[in-house]
Design a protein around this motif. Structure first.
Motif, PDB file in Angstrom:
ATOM      1  N   MET A  26       3.025   7.732   0.881  1.00 42.00           N
ATOM      2  CA  MET A  26       3.485   8.800  -0.004  1.00 42.00           C
ATOM      3  C   MET A  26       2.964  10.165   0.458  1.00 42.00           C
ATOM      4  O   MET A  26       3.664  11.163   0.392  1.00 42.00           O
ATOM      5  CB  MET A  26       3.057   8.529  -1.456  1.00 42.00           C
ATOM      6  N   ALA A  27       1.725  10.194   0.951  1.00 41.16           N
ATOM      7  CA  ALA A  27       1.129  11.455   1.391  1.00 41.16           C
ATOM      8  C   ALA A  27       1.837  12.027   2.613  1.00 41.16           C
ATOM      9  O   ALA A  27       1.829  13.229   2.845  1.00 41.16           O
ATOM     10  CB  ALA A  27      -0.357  11.247   1.698  1.00 41.16           C
ATOM     11  N   GLU A  31      10.673  13.248  -0.506  1.00 42.36           N
ATOM     12  CA  GLU A  31      10.242  12.792  -1.833  1.00 42.36           C
ATOM     13  C   GLU A  31      11.378  12.708  -2.841  1.00 42.36           C
ATOM     14  O   GLU A  31      11.292  11.985  -3.813  1.00 42.36           O
ATOM     15  CB  GLU A  31       9.180  13.748  -2.403  1.00 42.36           C
ATOM     16  N   THR A  75       6.164   4.149  -7.412  1.00 43.07           N
ATOM     17  CA  THR A  75       5.351   5.318  -7.116  1.00 43.07           C
ATOM     18  C   THR A  75       6.259   6.408  -6.600  1.00 43.07           C
ATOM     19  O   THR A  75       6.897   6.228  -5.560  1.00 43.07           O
ATOM     20  CB  THR A  75       4.340   4.973  -5.992  1.00 43.07           C
ATOM     21  N   THR A 117       0.846  -1.199   0.000  1.00 41.65           N
ATOM     22  CA  THR A 117       0.000   0.000   0.000  1.00 41.65           C
ATOM     23  C   THR A 117       0.873   1.237   0.000  1.00 41.65           C
ATOM     24  O   THR A 117       1.940   1.249   0.601  1.00 41.65           O
ATOM     25  CB  THR A 117      -0.930   0.046   1.231  1.00 41.65           C
ATOM     26  N   LYS A 118       0.400   2.276  -0.685  1.00 38.84           N
ATOM     27  CA  LYS A 118       1.249   3.437  -0.914  1.00 38.84           C
ATOM     28  C   LYS A 118       0.656   4.781  -0.568  1.00 38.84           C
ATOM     29  O   LYS A 118       1.388   5.703  -0.254  1.00 38.84           O
ATOM     30  CB  LYS A 118       1.629   3.524  -2.392  1.00 38.84           C
ATOM     31  N   SER A 119      -0.671   4.953  -0.674  1.00 38.48           N
ATOM     32  CA  SER A 119      -1.187   6.315  -0.629  1.00 38.48           C
ATOM     33  C   SER A 119      -0.887   7.036   0.677  1.00 38.48           C
ATOM     34  O   SER A 119      -0.428   8.175   0.665  1.00 38.48           O
ATOM     35  CB  SER A 119      -2.678   6.355  -0.957  1.00 38.48           C
ATOM     36  N   SER A 120      -1.091   6.401   1.830  1.00 37.75           N
ATOM     37  CA  SER A 120      -0.827   7.111   3.086  1.00 37.75           C
ATOM     38  C   SER A 120       0.667   7.326   3.295  1.00 37.75           C
ATOM     39  O   SER A 120       1.093   8.362   3.786  1.00 37.75           O
ATOM     40  CB  SER A 120      -1.443   6.368   4.276  1.00 37.75           C
ATOM     41  N   GLY A 177       6.837  10.654  -5.635  1.00 36.55           N
ATOM     42  CA  GLY A 177       6.175  11.926  -5.347  1.00 36.55           C
ATOM     43  C   GLY A 177       6.584  12.960  -6.383  1.00 36.55           C
ATOM     44  O   GLY A 177       7.469  12.734  -7.194  1.00 36.55           O
ATOM     45  N   ASP A 210       0.477   5.759  -9.993  1.00 34.37           N
ATOM     46  CA  ASP A 210       0.334   6.736  -8.908  1.00 34.37           C
ATOM     47  C   ASP A 210      -0.126   6.016  -7.638  1.00 34.37           C
ATOM     48  O   ASP A 210      -0.615   4.891  -7.693  1.00 34.37           O
ATOM     49  CB  ASP A 210      -0.554   7.914  -9.318  1.00 34.37           C
ATOM     50  N   PRO A 211       0.106   6.674  -6.491  1.00 32.07           N
ATOM     51  CA  PRO A 211      -0.147   5.966  -5.204  1.00 32.07           C
ATOM     52  C   PRO A 211      -1.564   5.432  -5.084  1.00 32.07           C
ATOM     53  O   PRO A 211      -1.786   4.371  -4.529  1.00 32.07           O
ATOM     54  CB  PRO A 211       0.094   7.039  -4.140  1.00 32.07           C
TER      55      PRO A 211
END
Length: 179
Positions: free
Chosen positions: A109-110, A117, A150, A104-107, A152, A178-179
């Motif tokens: 990367m955010a 980054e 992924t 999992t990436k979104s959290s 930034g 993308d994430p």
């Protein structure tokens, strides 16, 4: 195009299980990487990784593992990735790339700052095996496997290119997402 030369590249693997161990074997066999520094929470998997040649040296901490390396691979459970990414970024040199092998990436990367980054590129090889653990590691695990990358907005393009080449060199198929 010729394969980039990674023979003088030194890598660290944090979490030497099936994925991390397979990466260590492939990096040495296929890219001629001479130094693979490993760190795991369990001494047993570190010892097994060293015995089977998945790593060339074992470290007592993340800081020790990443010291002087060019690329750090985080192959630990997803819940610990952000903290470990930060630890590795702080402890490694300004030219060192930090990447992970989590799903999992979104959290993750955010949560990164623009400075983080530059050197952190999220990664996820889509492969695996029914059997876990470094004893089941094998050099060909990543052959023709999609390996999502992924990055930034602030990523250094040369870092992305270097990691892309490294992953292709161990058999993976680097694919931007993308994430």
């Amino acid at each position: 195009t010729a394969m980039p030369d990674f023979s003088n590249t030194s890598i660290a693997i944090i979490g030497v299980g099936l994925m991390g161990g397979s990466l260590g074997l492939a990096a040495q066999e296929r890219l001629g990487v001479r130094r693979v520094s490993g760190f795991s929470r369990t001494e047993r998997s570190l010892r097994q990784a060293l015995e089977m040649g998945a790593i060339t040296d074992k470290a007592g901490s993340i800081e020790e593992a990443v010291s002087g390396t060019d690329i750090v691979f985080l192959a630990t459970p997803v819940r610990s990735l952000l903290a470990m990414a930060r630890q590795a970024l702080v402890a490694s040199g300004p030219a060192c790339i930090v990447t992970d092998m989590g799903s999992t990436k979104s959290s993750l990367m955010a949560a990164l700052s623009p400075a983080e980054e530059k050197r952190f590129i999220g990664g996820h090889p889509v492969c695996g095996a029914e059997t876990a653990g470094v004893v089941n590691a094998r050099e060909e695990l990543f052959d023709n496997a999609t390996w999502f990358l992924t990055s930034g907005q602030g990523v250094d393009p040369s870092n992305y290119e270097r990691l892309h080449g490294f992953i292709a060199g161990v058999g993976g198929v680097p694919t931007a997402i993308d994430p």
